[in-house]
Design a protein around this motif. Sequence first.
Motif, PDB file in Angstrom:
ATOM      1  N   GLY A  97      56.129  67.596  57.811  1.00 57.68           N
ATOM      2  CA  GLY A  97      54.710  67.360  58.003  1.00 57.68           C
ATOM      3  C   GLY A  97      54.442  66.793  59.386  1.00 57.68           C
ATOM      4  O   GLY A  97      55.282  66.111  59.975  1.00 57.68           O
ATOM      5  N   VAL A  99      50.855  65.198  61.221  1.00 55.88           N
ATOM      6  CA  VAL A  99      49.424  64.945  61.045  1.00 55.88           C
ATOM      7  C   VAL A  99      48.814  64.470  62.357  1.00 55.88           C
ATOM      8  O   VAL A  99      49.301  63.515  62.971  1.00 55.88           O
ATOM      9  CB  VAL A  99      49.179  63.881  59.954  1.00 55.88           C
ATOM     10  CG1 VAL A  99      47.684  63.618  59.790  1.00 55.88           C
ATOM     11  CG2 VAL A  99      49.779  64.327  58.638  1.00 55.88           C
ATOM     12  N   THR A 143      50.865  74.817  50.244  1.00 52.87           N
ATOM     13  CA  THR A 143      50.299  73.481  50.035  1.00 52.87           C
ATOM     14  C   THR A 143      48.901  73.578  49.449  1.00 52.87           C
ATOM     15  O   THR A 143      48.170  74.546  49.723  1.00 52.87           O
ATOM     16  CB  THR A 143      50.228  72.693  51.362  1.00 52.87           C
ATOM     17  OG1 THR A 143      49.548  71.449  51.141  1.00 52.87           O
ATOM     18  CG2 THR A 143      49.452  73.459  52.424  1.00 52.87           C
ATOM     19  N   LEU A 145      46.581  71.987  50.510  1.00 56.01           N
ATOM     20  CA  LEU A 145      45.675  71.775  51.640  1.00 56.01           C
ATOM     21  C   LEU A 145      45.182  73.078  52.252  1.00 56.01           C
ATOM     22  O   LEU A 145      44.401  73.047  53.213  1.00 56.01           O
ATOM     23  CB  LEU A 145      46.358  70.921  52.705  1.00 56.01           C
ATOM     24  CG  LEU A 145      46.631  69.477  52.283  1.00 56.01           C
ATOM     25  CD1 LEU A 145      47.529  68.781  53.303  1.00 56.01           C
ATOM     26  CD2 LEU A 145      45.323  68.713  52.110  1.00 56.01           C
ATOM     27  N   TRP A 153      45.303  67.411  58.983  1.00 54.48           N
ATOM     28  CA  TRP A 153      46.284  68.365  58.487  1.00 54.48           C
ATOM     29  C   TRP A 153      45.984  69.808  58.906  1.00 54.48           C
ATOM     30  O   TRP A 153      46.498  70.750  58.313  1.00 54.48           O
ATOM     31  CB  TRP A 153      46.362  68.292  56.959  1.00 54.48           C
ATOM     32  CG  TRP A 153      46.937  67.009  56.451  1.00 54.48           C
ATOM     33  CD1 TRP A 153      46.255  65.881  56.091  1.00 54.48           C
ATOM     34  CD2 TRP A 153      48.326  66.715  56.255  1.00 54.48           C
ATOM     35  NE1 TRP A 153      47.127  64.900  55.672  1.00 54.48           N
ATOM     36  CE2 TRP A 153      48.405  65.376  55.770  1.00 54.48           C
ATOM     37  CE3 TRP A 153      49.509  67.430  56.441  1.00 54.48           C
ATOM     38  CZ2 TRP A 153      49.620  64.769  55.475  1.00 54.48           C
ATOM     39  CZ3 TRP A 153      50.722  66.820  56.149  1.00 54.48           C
ATOM     40  CH2 TRP A 153      50.773  65.504  55.673  1.00 54.48           C
ATOM     41  N   TYR A 156      49.117  72.072  60.094  1.00 58.33           N
ATOM     42  CA  TYR A 156      50.028  72.252  58.952  1.00 58.33           C
ATOM     43  C   TYR A 156      49.424  73.203  57.917  1.00 58.33           C
ATOM     44  O   TYR A 156      50.076  74.152  57.460  1.00 58.33           O
ATOM     45  CB  TYR A 156      50.326  70.894  58.329  1.00 58.33           C
ATOM     46  CG  TYR A 156      51.136  70.957  57.051  1.00 58.33           C
ATOM     47  CD1 TYR A 156      52.511  71.153  57.084  1.00 58.33           C
ATOM     48  CD2 TYR A 156      50.518  70.816  55.811  1.00 58.33           C
ATOM     49  CE1 TYR A 156      53.255  71.209  55.913  1.00 58.33           C
ATOM     50  CE2 TYR A 156      51.255  70.865  54.636  1.00 58.33           C
ATOM     51  CZ  TYR A 156      52.617  71.066  54.690  1.00 58.33           C
ATOM     52  OH  TYR A 156      53.345  71.127  53.517  1.00 58.33           O
TER      53      TYR A 156
END
Length: 251
Positions: A97, A99, A143, A145, A153, A156
């Motif tokens: 990850g 961010v 994900t 997200l 985010w 990602y």
Amino acid sequence: MNTISLITGASRGLGRNAALHIARKGGDVVITYQSRVSDALALVDELTAMGRKAVALQLDVGDTATFPAFGASLRAALTKTWGRETFDHLVNNAGHGDVAPITETTEAQFDRLVDVHFKGVFFLTQALLPLLVDGGRIINLSTGLTRISAPGWSAYAAVKGAVEVLSVYMARELGGRGITVNAVAPGAIETDFFGGAVRDTPEFNQFFAGITALGRVGVADDVGPMIASLLSTDNRWVTGQRIEVSGGQGI
């Protein structure tokens, strides 16, 4: 014949949990690790103690130049351990990850996310397709997200969105070989991912728990069993799908 599942980035977190649940269902496992060799070998010992066969191989999924050599190492390990040159399931799990707001994301951060989560998935799968059996399974980790947004985010989530589109195209192009391809999209999970942020940072944990229908963030045991189930013959007719495992995050 026992199935053999290759899971990238399985020395910890969701990959480790998936390996354990695959073993509990009677499958053997090849795991990859980038640098945590002791964790990888400990998992191999645990899988072996369960009566399964397991092998750990080093791999940096962000370095495509190493994929031909990795394919050769995998073929050798399959031959030595199982007396065959093929495997049954590929789980593209490895990742990290990063961010940062869009205004602060560096090109180096962006490139590493693309290299690991998208370019690596594309070209590792390409490199290993000659060793994957007809009728096999591929799972690409995405994900939650990609469906809901959370500040910081963007890069990602964007590369994971690319993986979801790629999974649909893989399912179409590999369907002639009977290979199913699906994207599994976990919600926020308490693991070591991103330095254990969801697990160890109260504000992250509370934020995601507050937007989840079941009222908490997930744990690895919420996702690993689902991955193992999707690899089974019970789900042979599921392909080209994005399957979210998030406890109802953001609904």
